[in-house]
Design an enzyme around this catalytic site. Structure first.
Site, PDB file in Angstrom:
ATOM      1  N   TYR A 150     -27.356  -8.974  70.384  1.00  0.00           N
ATOM      2  CA  TYR A 150     -26.616  -9.589  71.495  1.00  0.00           C
ATOM      3  C   TYR A 150     -25.448 -10.357  70.907  1.00  0.00           C
ATOM      4  O   TYR A 150     -25.632 -11.144  69.975  1.00  0.00           O
ATOM      5  CB  TYR A 150     -27.529 -10.537  72.271  1.00  0.00           C
ATOM      6  CG  TYR A 150     -26.863 -11.231  73.434  1.00  0.00           C
ATOM      7  CD1 TYR A 150     -26.596 -12.602  73.383  1.00  0.00           C
ATOM      8  CD2 TYR A 150     -26.501 -10.548  74.579  1.00  0.00           C
ATOM      9  CE1 TYR A 150     -25.991 -13.257  74.446  1.00  0.00           C
ATOM     10  CE2 TYR A 150     -25.887 -11.186  75.652  1.00  0.00           C
ATOM     11  CZ  TYR A 150     -25.640 -12.550  75.577  1.00  0.00           C
ATOM     12  OH  TYR A 150     -25.028 -13.190  76.630  1.00  0.00           O
TER      13      TYR A 150
ATOM     14  N   ASP B 247     -21.855 -11.558  63.059  1.00  0.00           N
ATOM     15  CA  ASP B 247     -22.018 -12.479  64.184  1.00  0.00           C
ATOM     16  C   ASP B 247     -23.020 -13.548  63.762  1.00  0.00           C
ATOM     17  O   ASP B 247     -24.234 -13.324  63.822  1.00  0.00           O
ATOM     18  CB  ASP B 247     -22.471 -11.725  65.428  1.00  0.00           C
ATOM     19  CG  ASP B 247     -22.657 -12.668  66.603  1.00  0.00           C
ATOM     20  OD1 ASP B 247     -22.929 -12.171  67.727  1.00  0.00           O
ATOM     21  OD2 ASP B 247     -22.570 -13.897  66.416  1.00  0.00           O
TER      22      ASP B 247
ATOM     23  N   LYS C  62     -22.966 -22.409  68.792  1.00  0.00           N
ATOM     24  CA  LYS C  62     -24.186 -23.210  68.723  1.00  0.00           C
ATOM     25  C   LYS C  62     -24.072 -24.408  67.758  1.00  0.00           C
ATOM     26  O   LYS C  62     -23.472 -25.432  68.076  1.00  0.00           O
ATOM     27  CB  LYS C  62     -25.372 -22.292  68.383  1.00  0.00           C
ATOM     28  CG  LYS C  62     -25.572 -21.201  69.446  1.00  0.00           C
ATOM     29  CD  LYS C  62     -26.749 -20.316  69.148  1.00  0.00           C
ATOM     30  CE  LYS C  62     -26.779 -19.101  70.049  1.00  0.00           C
ATOM     31  NZ  LYS C  62     -27.426 -19.329  71.347  1.00  0.00           N
TER      32      LYS C  62
HETATM   33  P1  KE4 Z   1     -22.696 -17.896  73.980  1.00  0.00           P
HETATM   34  O1  KE4 Z   1     -21.568 -17.222  74.698  1.00  0.00           O
HETATM   35  O2  KE4 Z   1     -23.995 -17.866  74.802  1.00  0.00           O
HETATM   36  O3  KE4 Z   1     -22.348 -19.273  73.457  1.00  0.00           O
HETATM   37  O4  KE4 Z   1     -23.001 -17.054  72.637  1.00  0.00           O
HETATM   38  C1  KE4 Z   1     -23.234 -15.669  72.762  1.00  0.00           C
HETATM   39  C2  KE4 Z   1     -23.984 -15.183  71.539  1.00  0.00           C
HETATM   40  C3  KE4 Z   1     -23.300 -14.475  70.567  1.00  0.00           C
HETATM   41  N1  KE4 Z   1     -23.922 -14.026  69.454  1.00  0.00           N
HETATM   42  C4  KE4 Z   1     -25.238 -14.280  69.248  1.00  0.00           C
HETATM   43  C5  KE4 Z   1     -25.893 -13.775  67.995  1.00  0.00           C
HETATM   44  C6  KE4 Z   1     -25.984 -15.006  70.214  1.00  0.00           C
HETATM   45  O5  KE4 Z   1     -27.304 -15.234  69.993  1.00  0.00           O
HETATM   46  C7  KE4 Z   1     -25.355 -15.479  71.372  1.00  0.00           C
HETATM   47  C8  KE4 Z   1     -26.094 -16.244  72.452  1.00  0.00           C
HETATM   48  N2  KE4 Z   1     -27.504 -16.390  72.265  1.00  0.00           N
HETATM   49  C9  KE4 Z   1     -28.298 -16.524  73.486  1.00  0.00           C
HETATM   50  C10 KE4 Z   1     -29.760 -16.739  73.114  1.00  0.00           C
HETATM   51  N3  KE4 Z   1     -30.290 -15.814  72.190  1.00  0.00           N
HETATM   52  C11 KE4 Z   1     -27.785 -17.622  74.333  1.00  0.00           C
HETATM   53  C12 KE4 Z   1     -28.717 -18.107  75.400  1.00  0.00           C
HETATM   54  C13 KE4 Z   1     -28.172 -17.808  76.775  1.00  0.00           C
HETATM   55  O6  KE4 Z   1     -27.620 -16.697  76.996  1.00  0.00           O
HETATM   56  O7  KE4 Z   1     -28.317 -18.709  77.631  1.00  0.00           O
END
Ligand code: KE4
Length: 424
Positions: free
Chosen positions: A144, A239, A267
């Site tokens: 993701y 990533d 994060k």
């Molecule tokens: P955000 O746009 O949610 O800040 O980051 C996206 C993203 C990009 N790359 C990786 C490896 C990520 O894990 C994420 C976001 N992680 C999820 C949880 N595994 C965010 C939680 C959510 O969607 O509320």
């Protein structure tokens, strides 16, 4: 619906917010539960609006590696807030945080701050496409990278949790340039390069896959991606939105000794405030507007409060012992696995650094197909009974457990005692 304040708030939320949440993974209905509405959080504890306390192993999905309400971070945000909340112009802390991220990450000469991990990966892909003049991107099934259109193909995290078919709302033409391969499958990537090599702008990868549970790279996988991208003039994008400053202070690239061309962050570098970033060698990054022609922008990018939180977080982390945290996490996860195995349930418990993941499976999980075969009913049973006993786990078998520097032996023992009481 019970009559808890959380459930009353959820009722209200569902009337005005899609699904009652501002991000799907918080919904909890895939684990037959209502979302907890949180009133406050300190250290590794969160307290819901009904006054229930939980040992937190979600940590806001990664940012809170120091624990919630860390004194240095809270003080920095409070102090910054007294000087205004957004200027729409550069501020000193943007420069300082950029200098510190560049100094901390071995492969970065430059970095651009954005407001989320999604913005970071979206921008990094645009840059890779701009630099190479190519359109295709290789991503891995179950990984993701946020919700930008090109990545909503066979995505992990909430897309996997809710088994959202295809990519409604994303034009086929967009995901048509997204090529898919199973994680840890170098042969599949070789085939994609054999067929499309001259059109592939980049390979984007979670160097540790944390959005299909927790899948570690097999020996040679990341090295193979480095070789293939270099051989075909494509960029390798790590990533590190989750792994950055978590699997090591210098991220996965420091831990595994592999040089990515571009790296994305989120994060932890925001210390809980909205921050993402993308960076890389100067030769690439100087193509980003206004220095170059690859356009990327953001009203709140480099926000002074977010920069203050990020700086305070990295300054604390810089002096902490990651090896000790890894050892504590491994010991906890190992004991948890033993407790669950003694109950006769199939359990795998991969861990790395301060991450762990209970897969209810007879066999190890090496990719998304393996993760999908895990017993989600057992996971739901586990999740619900742990939560009833005051342990907050990620509400999905396709997410990862997180440990902070604030977790104490008492917190680990509370979780282990709760696991001993789970009945499957
Ligand atoms: P955000 O746009 O949610 O800040 O980051 C996206 C993203 C990009 N790359 C990786 C490896 C990520 O894990 C994420 C976001 N992680 C999820 C949880 N595994 C965010 C939680 C959510 O969607 O509320």
């Amino acid at each position: 619906m019970d009559n808890s304040t959380s459930s009353q708030l959820f009722d209200r939320a569902c009337a005005v917010i899609p699904g009652g949440v501002n991000s799907p993974v918080r919904a909890c209905h895939n684990v037959d539960s209502l979302p907890l509405f949180i009133a406050e959080a300190h250290g590794c504890h969160i307290r819901d609006v009904d006054g229930n306390d939980y040992v937190d192993f979600v940590l806001s999905w990664g940012p809170m590696i120091l624990g919630h309400d860390h004194p240095a971070v809270t003080a920095a945000v409070r102090e910054a807030a007294g000087r205004g909340t957004s200027y729409g112009a550069p501020c000193p802390d943007e420069v300082t945080l950029a200098e510190e991220v560049v100094a901390d990450m071995p492969t970065l000469d430059m970095v651009r701050m954005v407001n989320s991990g999604t913005e970071a990966t979206m921008s990094a892909l645009r840059l890779a496409r701009g630099v190479t003049g190519r359109d295709k991107v290789v991503k891995f099934i179950g990984c993701y990278h946020g919700h930008a259109d090109p990545f909503l193909a066979a995505a992990g995290s909430g897309v996997a949790t809710f088994a959202i078919p295809g990519t409604p709302g994303v034009p086929a033409a967009v995901v048509g340039d997204t090529l898919l391969a199973p994680y840890n499958d170098l042969d599949a990537v070789r085939e994609l390069f054999a067929a499309h090599g001259k059109d592939i702008a980049a390979v984007i990868v979670e160097p540790v896959a944390a959005n299909m549970g927790l899948v570690l790279p097999v020996a040679g996988f990341l090295e193979g991606l480095r070789e293939l991208t270099s051989a075909h003039g494509s960029l390798l994008i790590f990533d590190e939105v989750i792994t950055g400053f978590r699997v090591a202070f210098g991220g996965a690239q420091a831990r595994f000794g592999i040089e990515a061309d571009l790296t994305t962050f989120g994060k932890i570098i925001g210390g809980g405030l909205p921050v993402g970033a993308f960076g890389g060698r100067r030769a690439y990054m100087e193509n980003v507007a206004p220095r170059g022609k690859v356009y990327q922008a953001g009203t709140l990018s480099g926000n002074p409060l977010a920069m203050a939180a990020g700086m305070a977080t990295l300054r604390e982390l810089r002096r902490l012992d990651y090896a000790a945290l890894e050892a504590r996490t491994a010991a906890f996860a190992g004991e948890l696995a033993s407790i669950l195995a003694a109950k006769g349930v199939p359990i795998q418990m991969p861990t790395i650094a301060s991450m762990f993941c209970p897969y209810f499976s007879e066999t190890p999980v090496r990719n998304f197909a393996d993760a999908q075969k895990c017993d989600q009913k057992l996971f739901t049973t586990f999740y619900k009974q742990m939560r009833e006993q005051g342990i907050n786990l990620a509400p999905s078998g396709f997410e990862t457990g997180m440990v902070s520097f604030a977790h104490t032996d008492d917190d680990f023992n509370k979780a282990l005692d709760a696991a001993r009481k789970v009945e499957f």
